[in-house]
Design an enzyme around this catalytic site. Sequence first.
Site, short mmCIF file in Angstrom:
data_model
loop_
_atom_site.label_atom_id
_atom_site.label_comp_id
_atom_site.label_asym_id
_atom_site.label_seq_id
_atom_site.Cartn_x
_atom_site.Cartn_y
_atom_site.Cartn_z
N CYS A 2 9.61 0.17 3.06
CA CYS A 2 10.69 -0.43 3.28
C CYS A 2 10.83 -0.15 4.77
O CYS A 2 10.33 0.84 5.45
CB CYS A 2 11.94 0.08 2.55
SG CYS A 2 11.48 0.02 0.62
N ARG A 27 8.38 -4.98 6.84
CA ARG A 27 7.99 -3.97 6.03
C ARG A 27 8.32 -4.38 4.68
O ARG A 27 8.27 -3.55 3.67
CB ARG A 27 8.85 -2.69 6.28
CG ARG A 27 8.17 -2.03 7.72
CD ARG A 27 9.11 -0.95 8.18
NE ARG A 27 8.33 -0.18 9.02
CZ ARG A 27 7.81 1.02 8.56
NH1 ARG A 27 7.98 1.39 7.23
NH2 ARG A 27 7.13 1.77 9.34
N TRP A 74 11.01 -3.24 -0.13
CA TRP A 74 10.04 -3.76 -0.67
C TRP A 74 9.96 -3.00 -1.95
O TRP A 74 10.09 -1.81 -2.21
CB TRP A 74 8.67 -3.35 0.31
CG TRP A 74 7.38 -4.16 -0.60
CD1 TRP A 74 7.32 -5.40 -0.51
CD2 TRP A 74 6.74 -3.31 -1.36
NE1 TRP A 74 6.00 -5.47 -1.51
CE2 TRP A 74 5.64 -4.45 -1.88
CE3 TRP A 74 6.38 -1.96 -2.04
CZ2 TRP A 74 4.50 -4.04 -2.78
CZ3 TRP A 74 5.36 -1.67 -2.83
CH2 TRP A 74 4.62 -2.64 -3.23
N ASN A 98 12.87 5.22 2.48
CA ASN A 98 11.49 4.29 2.33
C ASN A 98 10.46 5.56 2.02
O ASN A 98 10.52 6.54 2.22
CB ASN A 98 11.24 4.19 3.97
CG ASN A 98 9.56 3.58 3.96
OD1 ASN A 98 9.29 3.04 3.25
ND2 ASN A 98 8.90 3.97 5.09
N GLY A 99 9.90 5.03 0.87
CA GLY A 99 8.87 5.79 0.11
C GLY A 99 9.29 5.98 -1.47
O GLY A 99 9.88 5.28 -1.88
N GLU A 478 -12.76 -12.00 3.69
CA GLU A 478 -11.35 -12.03 4.41
C GLU A 478 -10.89 -13.36 4.47
O GLU A 478 -9.51 -13.49 4.07
CB GLU A 478 -11.80 -11.87 5.64
CG GLU A 478 -10.82 -11.92 7.04
CD GLU A 478 -9.60 -10.87 6.70
OE1 GLU A 478 -9.68 -10.12 5.79
OE2 GLU A 478 -8.55 -11.07 7.59
N LYS A 482 -6.98 -13.90 2.85
CA LYS A 482 -6.11 -14.62 3.56
C LYS A 482 -5.47 -15.77 2.71
O LYS A 482 -4.42 -15.99 2.64
CB LYS A 482 -6.69 -15.14 5.01
CG LYS A 482 -6.83 -14.16 6.04
CD LYS A 482 -5.68 -13.91 6.71
CE LYS A 482 -5.34 -12.51 6.22
NZ LYS A 482 -6.16 -11.42 6.69
N GLU A 485 -3.25 -14.71 -0.16
CA GLU A 485 -2.01 -14.07 0.35
C GLU A 485 -0.91 -14.75 0.90
O GLU A 485 -0.01 -14.72 0.61
CB GLU A 485 -2.69 -13.12 1.48
CG GLU A 485 -1.56 -12.08 2.10
CD GLU A 485 -2.23 -11.25 3.28
OE1 GLU A 485 -3.25 -11.74 3.81
OE2 GLU A 485 -1.87 -10.04 3.61
N HIS A 501 -25.64 -15.01 -10.80
CA HIS A 501 -25.59 -13.96 -11.74
C HIS A 501 -24.51 -14.14 -12.37
O HIS A 501 -23.98 -13.40 -13.18
CB HIS A 501 -25.86 -12.60 -11.12
CG HIS A 501 -27.02 -12.24 -10.29
ND1 HIS A 501 -28.18 -12.37 -11.10
CD2 HIS A 501 -27.46 -12.42 -9.14
CE1 HIS A 501 -29.34 -12.10 -10.30
NE2 HIS A 501 -28.97 -12.18 -9.17
N LYS A 600 4.06 -5.90 4.92
CA LYS A 600 3.01 -5.74 6.17
C LYS A 600 2.55 -4.25 6.15
O LYS A 600 1.52 -4.06 6.28
CB LYS A 600 3.79 -5.77 7.56
CG LYS A 600 2.79 -5.46 8.91
CD LYS A 600 2.11 -6.71 8.88
CE LYS A 600 1.10 -6.56 10.05
NZ LYS A 600 -0.04 -7.62 9.73
O1 M6R Z 1 -2.11 -1.56 8.32
P1 M6R Z 1 -3.27 -1.46 7.64
O2 M6R Z 1 -4.66 -2.06 8.38
O3 M6R Z 1 -3.78 -0.18 6.93
O4 M6R Z 1 -3.28 -2.39 6.30
C1 M6R Z 1 -4.12 -2.74 5.53
C2 M6R Z 1 -3.85 -3.68 4.46
O5 M6R Z 1 -2.52 -3.67 3.85
C3 M6R Z 1 -3.70 -5.05 5.25
O6 M6R Z 1 -4.82 -5.31 5.86
C4 M6R Z 1 -3.39 -6.35 4.22
O7 M6R Z 1 -4.53 -6.60 3.49
C5 M6R Z 1 -3.50 -7.53 5.27
N1 M6R Z 1 -1.92 -7.92 4.53
C6 M6R Z 1 -4.17 -8.40 4.94
O8 M6R Z 1 -3.72 -9.83 5.74
#
Ligand code: M6R
Length: 605
Positions: A2, A27, A74, A98-99, A478, A482, A485, A501, A600
């Site tokens: 958050c 956040r 969040w 936050n936490g 990756e 993406k 996500e 497999h 994020k």
């Molecule tokens: O801030 P960080 O690089 O530690 O974050 C790691 C992941 O949370 C981050 O890469 C996440 O997977 C992204 N949203 C991917 O696009």
Amino acid sequence: MCGIVGILGKHEVAPIILDALKRLEYRGYDSAGIATVNNGALDRRRAVGKLINLSDLLVHDPLRGKSGIGHTRWATHGGPSVANAHPHQAGRVAVVHNGIIENFRELREELSAEGASFSSQTDTETIAQLAGSLLEKGRSPVEAARETLARLKGAFALAFLFSGEDDLIVCARRGSPLAIGHGEGEMFVGSDALALAPMTDRVTYLEEGDWAIITRSGAQIFDAEGHQTHRPMNRINVEETRVDKSGHRHFMAKEMAEQPAILQAALGFYSGLDHDGIDLPDGLGFAATDRLIMVACGTAYYACQVAKYWFERYAGLPVELDIASEFRYRNPVLGDSNTAIFVSQSGETADTLAALRHVKGQVAQVVSVVNVMTSSIARESDIALPIHAGPEIGVASTKAFTAQLQVLAVLALRAGLDRGHLSEAEFATLLAQLRSVPGYVAQALDREEEIRLLTESLSQARDVLFLGRGVMYPLAQEGALKLKEISYIHAEAYAAGELKHGPIALIDKDLPVIIFAPHDALFEKTVSNMQEVMARQGQVLLISDAQGFADAGEVPTRLQMPAVPEFIAPFIYAVPAQMIAYHTALHRGTDVDQPRNLAKSVTVE
Ligand code: M6R
């Protein structure tokens, strides 16, 4: 996870807090709220969903007052609802948090037994109720906050605001970052310096366990033992905290487009054009390292996976690689000749930070590769290496990925040289290849229109498979991450050779299969796997280079990348991995920069 803000200002604070929350919205965006002290009384507004909803509410029902706290959420405990939105209030105190408070159930039971009535499902309300009951028992606001903090277990950043106190915020940091901003007759608190940047460039970062009494004339900071302490004031470079879209439709689009310039400039920090070596901070070396341990989450983990190939191939260094959330729980065997590398864009990812704390003292050196040098991960590592990507706002990580790859490539080459695994000539050739990356990435970005057209049909798919071998396997992962996500299409990645497999059972005429296959040493093998897919009517999109297409035979759909040396191919193939997801998401009309359920910075385990 958050974002929190607090302001003791000279003017009406609600619009300023709202603006600061906009800068923290990356956040979390499940709900948002603001509380102020107005004529001595606490007042608050809260709304579910994005900040725009709170903004609309404030237009119809303004909030007055020159001191206030704000929050963008969040959800962890309790779903997104007005009742669960922060600030939480109990009697004369309001709290933003936050936490996670780990002992909230125990506290809630205790407070309920005393007659407290809870109106939310959150752990945060427990903090407000506890502080509220201490105020009722006659404690001063500062005493109530201090005693409350002493009862809390978990990781958090907090700010308290009190009725009858127009010149007081108490804040605390345990596990989650918190910055105090200094103005002229005004003071600020925020989850990061980004939030405070338009208001002040003078920032003090609280250390782990610190708490602070803030008034308009300054901040008194106390350490975890309760002793008053001094923390340095830093000047932040406001230019570096600019967070606009620079004419792009989305932050993600801007951040993808920035990659050539960022990579070019960032390499200069490690290897200036005027010399042919790689400069690393004093004390960082790999000559005596017998094993590398790499730990990260999400996209940063895939960057590490690429780097594993580089360290093994170019430096002869064994690499053990783990997802941060798994690492601590498998009793990893650590040695005092190991080097541990933690990679994180935000530098605040709770799993990665916990893994870092786990290895400290058990390995020779703890190195971090981060975008935010004031972050917890940077501060707690022996050596922090910046990726110099600038603020990344889009939830989908793009420029941070290629910038992480670049720093890891620099480390691998330097390790190769230091360990005698690379000759001077080989080192020079590979470094020259690294210098050519920005140009090739720019060429890959030029394929945008083609990618936009290709993704029209992809956006109709229910599932998508990504395949790759060697360094292209993490690129496939990756690409799948993406796509999931931001477009919400189910996507999986497999090492191409693994297909037979089991996953090959999924192939039919409706399944798009995206294959990353530059013309490298593994190309023939990947093409054989592609043939297996085509024989079963899978809808293949082959991403390769001119030679690859010359050798691949008939392929239904193709996307041509520039031909590049094998070492730097991951940088170039990162572009289609990102852009396929971006344009698929645009076709589907999803929220590219703030996809559902995500945030994020993931500061909870
Ligand atoms: O801030 P960080 O690089 O530690 O974050 C790691 C992941 O949370 C981050 O890469 C996440 O997977 C992204 N949203 C991917 O696009």
